[in-house]
Enzyme design. Structure first.
Site, PDB file in Angstrom:
ATOM      1  N   HIS A 135     -45.152 -22.172   0.176  1.00  0.00           N
ATOM      2  CA  HIS A 135     -45.761 -22.964  -0.905  1.00  0.00           C
ATOM      3  C   HIS A 135     -44.730 -23.480  -1.887  1.00  0.00           C
ATOM      4  CE1 HIS A 135     -49.715 -21.880   0.435  1.00  0.00           C
ATOM      5  NE2 HIS A 135     -49.505 -20.600   0.260  1.00  0.00           N
ATOM      6  N   ASP A 265     -52.482 -13.782   7.225  1.00  0.00           N
ATOM      7  CA  ASP A 265     -53.759 -13.831   6.517  1.00  0.00           C
ATOM      8  C   ASP A 265     -54.766 -14.675   7.295  1.00  0.00           C
ATOM      9  OD1 ASP A 265     -52.176 -15.855   3.884  1.00  0.00           O
ATOM     10  OD2 ASP A 265     -52.315 -16.143   6.059  1.00  0.00           O
TER      11      ASP A 265
HETATM   12  C1  X51 Z   1     -47.905 -16.984   1.375  1.00  0.00           C
HETATM   13  C2  X51 Z   1     -49.385 -17.264   1.170  1.00  0.00           C
HETATM   14  O1  X51 Z   1     -49.735 -18.488   1.818  1.00  0.00           O
HETATM   15  O2  X51 Z   1     -50.163 -16.275   1.827  1.00  0.00           O
HETATM   16  N1  X51 Z   1     -49.700 -17.336  -0.254  1.00  0.00           N
HETATM   17  C3  X51 Z   1     -51.107 -17.461  -0.589  1.00  0.00           C
HETATM   18  C4  X51 Z   1     -51.306 -17.728  -2.094  1.00  0.00           C
HETATM   19  C5  X51 Z   1     -52.788 -17.785  -2.462  1.00  0.00           C
HETATM   20  C6  X51 Z   1     -53.015 -18.110  -3.908  1.00  0.00           C
HETATM   21  N2  X51 Z   1     -54.395 -18.216  -4.230  1.00  0.00           N
HETATM   22 ZN    ZN Z   2     -51.238 -17.452   3.222  1.00  0.00          ZN
END
Ligand code: X51
Ligand code: ZN
Length: 664
Positions: A135, A265
């Protein structure tokens, strides 16, 4: 060559120092439980431990601005109040006195991985790092990310190692906008990301995360976004995105290096993704990428917030990098309508840039864009109440099956006078045949002594695969067609309940059970009459099997999805004499088919085809298949024919779908 593993507990030594609901999931334990799982399973011992290092300023400046770097440099000396103040300028990220140090180690780990792979010290590898990176932007931290580890690694691979084309696959469930911005006008870096989107309702709520962001200027076509507009996506949805979007383009792009933004995730149980794909899916996603770039693959950890599915997914990924057999994916569903709509949208915008997709369907009539909901920031990010958190039911899933390496990786069944390629274990036919089989040899099979000998050799090979004494094997037989028939009619169905038979080249294969015990796919230059029922599928290439583009199109868009849906216990791959298939394509085919049946692939070739025994044995033994050379533009009619075939077959085979059902 081995698999590198990069980890240092130093990267666990920072955490959230204040209350922030959006950031509380990013905890140090993410890294330690992942590494501990690799240690516990013995996988870390099988890897080459490569130490991380700090990325230098110059390396960080490959992606980030000086003012951003200067700002971050000040954070180690900040008070808690200053850190909070500094953090406020960014979204969903936190700073800590030690995070700058860890961010340099995370980026440096990715560079160490690139060095190890590009210099040939190792074949592939994984870097377990935090903070994540995808990000973070040129002058901004975001989404727990400080430096864009993978973007820096891509620029570094080009600058230091002369990589011409770098593929970045981002299977994290969030859109790596930082990576997209970095390379959107750069045709030498192809960025593929899928992400939870829900018509822009999900973080980071960006309009440019949708499927129509394909890149800009000379980079147009080199940015691929697959938005998931619903939660609950499953293994079938992910595999469809690989088979029908990523892989065809990736093969045409022909990268020198594959970098993976390996966020987990996207696995079941994760509070962020809320998807339903199981950890073993990452074994297959990794495998499917390992046939590109001669196997040069660097996986760098991004997200993953359910410590159980994260650890399992990391292990599945590393185990595949090490070359262990893949798990069978139990009861694969079919892609859901929402996923099909997304695949249809992205294929329809990519087809103008990638000839291999030129026959993709038009965009869906339902105007997906109208459903994009741009919520005001405050509203979109409403903090989750404790109640909502409790209400989301706990997901449960089975522990991934063990993936046992057989004692013998590859065996060969050869005529006595044929030389056995090194690495293969020559099999002698087992004498103790069951009475049933013995009797059958006497009657049906025993044409000539040769036939019996061949039969015995094949029986032994298959029997030893069934018991996992050997992984895969190659048999040189006097008559391939007869041998295929022998396996299929006499052996396969008894020993294994589903045999995927892939025949390359023309030959009358006049058998196919309607009971599904076998699925016969024939790829040849012969224009066959209509296919005979659901389980015999002739794919004909006008220019014959020598036409690599048509061939790879048939393999990726038809054979792979069919194979995943059929889920065979054995793969029988036969190369008919005079098929004309190129050695590279043949090796890619073997490499891809190893993903099925826990790697139990039996290759049949005719004795006079001995020339391709070497390349065949090499891939069976686990060496990477060499990359296909740049793919020429596919023959228009082949693409058309394959598309028509897909449409005809998808009624029976759901994994062939690439668009919403015409009904709606
Ligand atoms: C590295 C990542 O993509 O898992 N970060 C997710 C951040 C979520 C914020 N709401
Ligand atoms: Zn993520």
């Amino acid at each position: 060559m081995g698999t590198a593993l990069i980890y240092d507990e130093e990267m666990t030594k920072y955490k959230l120092l204040w209350v922030d609901p959006a950031c509380k999931i990013e905890v140090p334990e993410r890294l330690s439980v992942s590494y501990e799982a690799l240690v516990r399973t013995g996988l870390s011992d099988r890897c080459v431990a490569v130490p991380p290092r700090e990325a230098s300023d110059a390396e960080i400046l490959l992606v980030h601005s000086e003012e951003y770097l200067e700002g971050v440099k000040k954070t180690p000396h900040m008070t808690l109040e200053d850190l909070k103040e500094f953090t406020l300028q960014y979204g969903d990220v936190y700073f800590h006195p030690n995070i700058y140090h860890c961010a340099k180690l995370a980026a440096g780990s990715a560079l160490q991985l690139v060095d190890s792979v590009m210099t040939g010290t190792v074949r592939n590898g994984m870097a377990l790092v935090r903070p994540p990176g995808h990000h973070s932007m040129r002058s901004a931290a975001s989404g727990f990310c400080v430096f864009n580890n993978v973007a820096i690694a891509a620029r570094y691979a080009k600058q230091k190692h002369g990589a011409k084309r770098v593929l970045i696959v981002d299977w994290d469930i969030h859109h790596g906008q930082g990576v997209q911005y970095c390379f959107e006008d750069d045709p030498s870096v192809l960025y593929f990301s899928w992400h939870r989107y829900e018509h822009q309702k999900f973080w980071p709520n960006l309009r440019e995360s949708d499927y129509d962001s394909v890149g800009k200027g000379s980079g147009a076509g080199f940015n691929i976004n697959v938005p998931w507009n619903k939660v609950g996506m499953e293994n079938s949805d992910y595999l469809s995105a690989f088979c029908h979007v990523l892989l065809p383009v990736a093969y045409e792009f022909c990268p020198d290096l594959v970098l993976v933004c390996a966020g987990f995730d996207s696995a079941i149980g994760d509070p962020e993704g809320e998807m339903c794909a199981t950890p073993d899916i990452f074994a297959h996603l990794t495998h499917l990428l390992m046939n590109l770039a001669g196997g040069k693959l660097c996986a760098v950890l991004e997200g993953g917030y359910n410590l159980t599915s994260l650890a399992q997914s990391v292990c599945q990924t590393v185990q595949t990098l090490l070359g262990d057999p893949l798990p069978r994916l139990a009861n694969l569903g079919s892609p859901c309508e929402s996923a099909l709509e997304s695949l249809q949208c992205v294929r329809s915008v990519l087809r103008r840039y990638w000839p291999i997709l030129k026959h993709a369907a038009d965009p869906p009539t339902t105007d997906v864009g109208s459903r994009r909901i741009k919520l005001a920031k405050a509203e979109g990010e409403k903090a989750e109440t404790a109640e909502e958190e409790r209400s989301r039911e706990e997901k449960v899933w089975p522990e991934p099956a063990e993936r046992l390496r057989p004692p013998v990786c590859s065996a060969s069944a050869l005529p006595d006078d044929a030389a056995c390629p090194d690495g293969l274990k020559r099999l002698t036919s087992s004498k103790d045949l069951g009475p049933l089989l013995g009797r059958r040899i006497k009657t049906e099979v025993a044409g000539d002594a040769d036939g019996v000998a061949t039969f015995l050799r094949l029986y032994t090979l298959i029997e030893k695969m069934r018991t996992n004494e050997i992984g895969n094997g190659v048999a040189l037989v006097p008559d391939v067609a007869a041998a295929v028939k022998c396996v299929v009619q006499d052996l396969g169905s008894d020993l294994v309940n589903r045999v995927l038979v892939v025949c390359v080249g023309k030959e009358e294969l006049n058998y196919a059970t309607a009971d599904g015990k076998m699925l016969v796919v024939q790829i040849s230059g012969e224009d066959k009459e209509e296919q005979k029922g659901k389980y015999y599928i002739p794919m004909c290439l006008k220019k014959g099997c020598g036409d690599t583009v048509g061939f790879i199109q048939a393999v990726l868009g038809l054979l792979l999805p069919l194979g995943y849906e059929y889920d065979p216990g054995l793969v029988l791959l036969s190369r008919m004499p005079g098929s004309g298939v190129g050695d590279c394509m043949w090796q890619q085919l073997i490499g891809l088919l190893k993903g099925f049946a826990k790697g139990h692939t039996l290759v049949l070739m005719q004795t006079n085809d001995e020339a391709c025994m070497g390349p065949t044995a090499s891939v069976l033994l686990g060496h990477p298949a060499p990359p296909l050379q740049e793919l020429l533009t596919p023959l228009p009619d082949d693409g058309d024919a394959l598309e028509r075939m897909r449409e005809r077959l998808q009624a029976d085979w759901k994994m062939l779908q690439t668009a919403v059902s015409s009904g709606n």
